[in-house]
Design a protein around this motif. Structure first.
Motif, PDB file in Angstrom:
ATOM      1  N   PHE A  19       0.866  -1.174   0.000  1.00  0.00           N
ATOM      2  CA  PHE A  19       0.000   0.000   0.000  1.00  0.00           C
ATOM      3  C   PHE A  19       0.901   1.221   0.000  1.00  0.00           C
ATOM      4  O   PHE A  19       1.777   1.363   0.858  1.00  0.00           O
ATOM      5  CB  PHE A  19      -0.913   0.022   1.225  1.00  0.00           C
ATOM      6  N   THR A  20       0.707   2.094  -0.970  1.00  0.00           N
ATOM      7  CA  THR A  20       1.552   3.283  -1.066  1.00  0.00           C
ATOM      8  C   THR A  20       0.711   4.551  -1.035  1.00  0.00           C
ATOM      9  O   THR A  20      -0.474   4.538  -1.350  1.00  0.00           O
ATOM     10  CB  THR A  20       2.380   3.254  -2.367  1.00  0.00           C
ATOM     11  N   GLY A  21       1.341   5.633  -0.677  1.00  0.00           N
ATOM     12  CA  GLY A  21       0.658   6.914  -0.665  1.00  0.00           C
ATOM     13  C   GLY A  21      -0.111   7.160   0.618  1.00  0.00           C
ATOM     14  O   GLY A  21      -0.077   6.379   1.560  1.00  0.00           O
ATOM     15  N   LYS A  22      -0.812   8.268   0.630  1.00  0.00           N
ATOM     16  CA  LYS A  22      -1.598   8.633   1.805  1.00  0.00           C
ATOM     17  C   LYS A  22      -3.001   8.035   1.734  1.00  0.00           C
ATOM     18  O   LYS A  22      -3.509   7.765   0.656  1.00  0.00           O
ATOM     19  CB  LYS A  22      -1.680  10.159   1.932  1.00  0.00           C
ATOM     20  N   LYS A  23      -3.600   7.884   2.898  1.00  0.00           N
ATOM     21  CA  LYS A  23      -4.959   7.345   2.966  1.00  0.00           C
ATOM     22  C   LYS A  23      -5.972   8.490   2.839  1.00  0.00           C
ATOM     23  O   LYS A  23      -5.923   9.436   3.635  1.00  0.00           O
ATOM     24  CB  LYS A  23      -5.164   6.612   4.295  1.00  0.00           C
ATOM     25  N   ASN A  24      -6.845   8.378   1.839  1.00  0.00           N
ATOM     26  CA  ASN A  24      -7.919   9.365   1.737  1.00  0.00           C
ATOM     27  C   ASN A  24      -9.023   9.015   2.735  1.00  0.00           C
ATOM     28  O   ASN A  24      -8.923   8.024   3.479  1.00  0.00           O
ATOM     29  CB  ASN A  24      -8.455   9.455   0.304  1.00  0.00           C
ATOM     30  N   LEU A  25     -10.077   9.798   2.749  1.00  0.00           N
ATOM     31  CA  LEU A  25     -11.145   9.604   3.739  1.00  0.00           C
ATOM     32  C   LEU A  25     -11.792   8.233   3.599  1.00  0.00           C
ATOM     33  O   LEU A  25     -12.067   7.560   4.608  1.00  0.00           O
ATOM     34  CB  LEU A  25     -12.200  10.708   3.582  1.00  0.00           C
ATOM     35  N   LEU A  26     -12.022   7.780   2.353  1.00  0.00           N
ATOM     36  CA  LEU A  26     -12.648   6.476   2.130  1.00  0.00           C
ATOM     37  C   LEU A  26     -11.763   5.346   2.635  1.00  0.00           C
ATOM     38  O   LEU A  26     -12.248   4.410   3.292  1.00  0.00           O
ATOM     39  CB  LEU A  26     -12.945   6.289   0.638  1.00  0.00           C
ATOM     40  N   ILE A  27     -10.450   5.424   2.353  1.00  0.00           N
ATOM     41  CA  ILE A  27      -9.526   4.394   2.811  1.00  0.00           C
ATOM     42  C   ILE A  27      -9.441   4.389   4.331  1.00  0.00           C
ATOM     43  O   ILE A  27      -9.393   3.321   4.971  1.00  0.00           O
ATOM     44  CB  ILE A  27      -8.130   4.603   2.195  1.00  0.00           C
ATOM     45  N   LYS A  28      -9.438   5.577   4.942  1.00  0.00           N
ATOM     46  CA  LYS A  28      -9.401   5.655   6.404  1.00  0.00           C
ATOM     47  C   LYS A  28     -10.633   4.991   7.010  1.00  0.00           C
ATOM     48  O   LYS A  28     -10.533   4.290   8.024  1.00  0.00           O
ATOM     49  CB  LYS A  28      -9.312   7.110   6.854  1.00  0.00           C
ATOM     50  N   LEU A  29     -11.788   5.207   6.406  1.00  0.00           N
ATOM     51  CA  LEU A  29     -13.010   4.578   6.894  1.00  0.00           C
ATOM     52  C   LEU A  29     -12.940   3.069   6.717  1.00  0.00           C
ATOM     53  O   LEU A  29     -13.291   2.308   7.630  1.00  0.00           O
ATOM     54  CB  LEU A  29     -14.222   5.147   6.146  1.00  0.00           C
ATOM     55  N   ALA A  30     -12.478   2.620   5.535  1.00  0.00           N
ATOM     56  CA  ALA A  30     -12.383   1.185   5.265  1.00  0.00           C
ATOM     57  C   ALA A  30     -11.361   0.509   6.169  1.00  0.00           C
ATOM     58  O   ALA A  30     -11.450  -0.701   6.428  1.00  0.00           O
ATOM     59  CB  ALA A  30     -12.011   0.965   3.795  1.00  0.00           C
ATOM     60  N   ASP A  31     -10.401   1.288   6.662  1.00  0.00           N
ATOM     61  CA  ASP A  31      -9.327   0.752   7.507  1.00  0.00           C
ATOM     62  C   ASP A  31      -9.654   0.866   8.994  1.00  0.00           C
ATOM     63  O   ASP A  31      -8.884   0.404   9.836  1.00  0.00           O
ATOM     64  CB  ASP A  31      -8.034   1.524   7.202  1.00  0.00           C
ATOM     65  N   SER A  32     -10.794   1.450   9.319  1.00  0.00           N
ATOM     66  CA  SER A  32     -11.135   1.743  10.713  1.00  0.00           C
ATOM     67  C   SER A  32     -11.371   0.474  11.536  1.00  0.00           C
ATOM     68  O   SER A  32     -12.212  -0.354  11.193  1.00  0.00           O
ATOM     69  CB  SER A  32     -12.392   2.624  10.760  1.00  0.00           C
ATOM     70  N   ARG A  33     -10.635   0.368  12.627  1.00  0.00           N
ATOM     71  CA  ARG A  33     -10.825  -0.767  13.529  1.00  0.00           C
ATOM     72  C   ARG A  33     -12.181  -0.673  14.241  1.00  0.00           C
ATOM     73  O   ARG A  33     -12.883  -1.676  14.396  1.00  0.00           O
ATOM     74  CB  ARG A  33      -9.696  -0.810  14.563  1.00  0.00           C
ATOM     75  N   LEU A  34     -12.550   0.529  14.651  1.00  0.00           N
ATOM     76  CA  LEU A  34     -13.827   0.697  15.352  1.00  0.00           C
ATOM     77  C   LEU A  34     -15.003   0.308  14.467  1.00  0.00           C
ATOM     78  O   LEU A  34     -15.972  -0.302  14.938  1.00  0.00           O
ATOM     79  CB  LEU A  34     -13.979   2.149  15.824  1.00  0.00           C
ATOM     80  N   LEU A  35     -14.923   0.651  13.172  1.00  0.00           N
ATOM     81  CA  LEU A  35     -15.997   0.287  12.254  1.00  0.00           C
ATOM     82  C   LEU A  35     -16.143  -1.229  12.166  1.00  0.00           C
ATOM     83  O   LEU A  35     -17.258  -1.763  12.217  1.00  0.00           O
ATOM     84  CB  LEU A  35     -15.714   0.861  10.859  1.00  0.00           C
ATOM     85  N   HIS A  36     -15.022  -1.934  12.082  1.00  0.00           N
ATOM     86  CA  HIS A  36     -15.097  -3.384  11.946  1.00  0.00           C
ATOM     87  C   HIS A  36     -15.499  -4.070  13.246  1.00  0.00           C
ATOM     88  O   HIS A  36     -16.132  -5.121  13.227  1.00  0.00           O
ATOM     89  CB  HIS A  36     -13.770  -3.926  11.410  1.00  0.00           C
ATOM     90  N   ILE A  37     -15.145  -3.467  14.373  1.00  0.00           N
ATOM     91  CA  ILE A  37     -15.635  -3.999  15.646  1.00  0.00           C
ATOM     92  C   ILE A  37     -17.149  -3.859  15.716  1.00  0.00           C
ATOM     93  O   ILE A  37     -17.861  -4.793  16.111  1.00  0.00           O
ATOM     94  CB  ILE A  37     -14.961  -3.270  16.829  1.00  0.00           C
ATOM     95  N   PHE A  38     -17.662  -2.683  15.308  1.00  0.00           N
ATOM     96  CA  PHE A  38     -19.109  -2.462  15.299  1.00  0.00           C
ATOM     97  C   PHE A  38     -19.808  -3.441  14.354  1.00  0.00           C
ATOM     98  O   PHE A  38     -20.825  -4.065  14.718  1.00  0.00           O
ATOM     99  CB  PHE A  38     -19.414  -1.024  14.872  1.00  0.00           C
ATOM    100  N   LEU A  39     -19.286  -3.592  13.136  1.00  0.00           N
ATOM    101  CA  LEU A  39     -19.883  -4.506  12.162  1.00  0.00           C
ATOM    102  C   LEU A  39     -19.856  -5.941  12.672  1.00  0.00           C
ATOM    103  O   LEU A  39     -20.832  -6.692  12.511  1.00  0.00           O
ATOM    104  CB  LEU A  39     -19.146  -4.408  10.823  1.00  0.00           C
ATOM    105  N   SER A  40     -18.751  -6.339  13.290  1.00  0.00           N
ATOM    106  CA  SER A  40     -18.607  -7.716  13.776  1.00  0.00           C
ATOM    107  C   SER A  40     -19.568  -8.004  14.921  1.00  0.00           C
ATOM    108  O   SER A  40     -20.214  -9.058  14.955  1.00  0.00           O
ATOM    109  CB  SER A  40     -17.159  -7.966  14.224  1.00  0.00           C
ATOM    110  N   ILE A  41     -19.660  -7.066  15.862  1.00  0.00           N
ATOM    111  CA  ILE A  41     -20.585  -7.263  16.988  1.00  0.00           C
ATOM    112  C   ILE A  41     -22.023  -7.340  16.493  1.00  0.00           C
ATOM    113  O   ILE A  41     -22.803  -8.212  16.919  1.00  0.00           O
ATOM    114  CB  ILE A  41     -20.420  -6.127  18.021  1.00  0.00           C
ATOM    115  N   THR A  42     -22.380  -6.441  15.586  1.00  0.00           N
ATOM    116  CA  THR A  42     -23.741  -6.447  15.035  1.00  0.00           C
ATOM    117  C   THR A  42     -24.019  -7.752  14.307  1.00  0.00           C
ATOM    118  O   THR A  42     -25.109  -8.338  14.449  1.00  0.00           O
ATOM    119  CB  THR A  42     -23.932  -5.266  14.068  1.00  0.00           C
TER     120      THR A  42
END
Length: 214
Positions: A105-128
């Motif tokens: 993975f090269t370059g900076k993370k844009n807003l979409l990549i940051k969201l897709a990379d979010s640990r909190l988002l995946h914890i929420f999705l997994s618990i749900t």
């Protein structure tokens, strides 16, 4: 190459089964889909509700993986990611067939990549997801679900779609691990051999993507 052949055969087989061999469609299928989508769940077996919502959650997770993976691919990932939200396996597998190994993975993370990379988002999705599955198993009617699975195309194909999505996670997680400097075969096989749960645990605890300016 072997993986691409396997995925191609799996996709062709799934298409043939879904359109030609699955149980016939029912006239009230559209109404059922509308009720499931809008939360009008009265008189619907909780197992059916759980499977429907689980597919939605799993495809969101896939979309996140595809957005990150597509950063360095020659093919554009977002059409497959968006299509996967509606048709699941039918869109995910073609992307996995067309993509090439992509361990960086090269370059900076844009807003979409940051969201897709979010640990909190995946914890929420997994618990749900786990809550829906547990609720469906505890509150659902297994005999009724089997009967519906045997007679309704939508429920039959939807259930197989979820199973397929759960089992093909390793085809995209391997490179995701390498991008995060997690070159660990034992960890990869542990995640791979525990369908769905192994992948969810990995997504919740993986380190963030390294960010650089190159």
């Amino acid at each position: 190459m072997i993986a691409k052949i396997f995925l191609s055969l799996l996709w062709v087989g799934f298409v043939i089964y879904g359109f030609l061999l699955a149980p016939p469609g029912q006239p009230d299928t559209l109404e059922l889909i509308q009720n499931l989508s809008t939360g009008n769940w009265d008189n619907i077996n909780p197992l059916i509700i759980a499977v429907f919502n689980s597919i939605g959650l799993v495809t969101v997770i896939y979309a996140n993986l595809l957005f990150i993976d597509g950063r360095e691919q020659k093919i554009v990932a977002w059409p497959f990611a968006i299509a996967s939200l509606a048709v699941g396996t039918f869109a995910v597998i073609p992307y996995l067939i067309l993509r090439e190994p992509n361990p960086k993975f090269t370059g900076k993370k844009n807003l979409l990549i940051k969201l897709a990379d979010s640990r909190l988002l995946h914890i929420f999705l997994s618990i749900t997801l786990i809550v829906f599955i547990s609720w469906g198993i505890i509150s659902g009617n297994g005999s009724d679900f089997i009967q519906e699975w045997q007679t309704r195309r939508f429920i039959n194909v939807m259930s197989l779609d979820l199973l397929c999505l759960c089992f093909i996670f390793p085809f995209i997680i391997k490179d995701d691990m390498l991008r995060r400097n997690m070159e660990n075969d034992a960890l990869f096989w542990t995640v791979s051999l525990i369908p769905l749960l192994g992948s969810l645990i990995y997504l919740c605890f993986r380190p963030s993507l390294p960010e650089n300016n190159s």
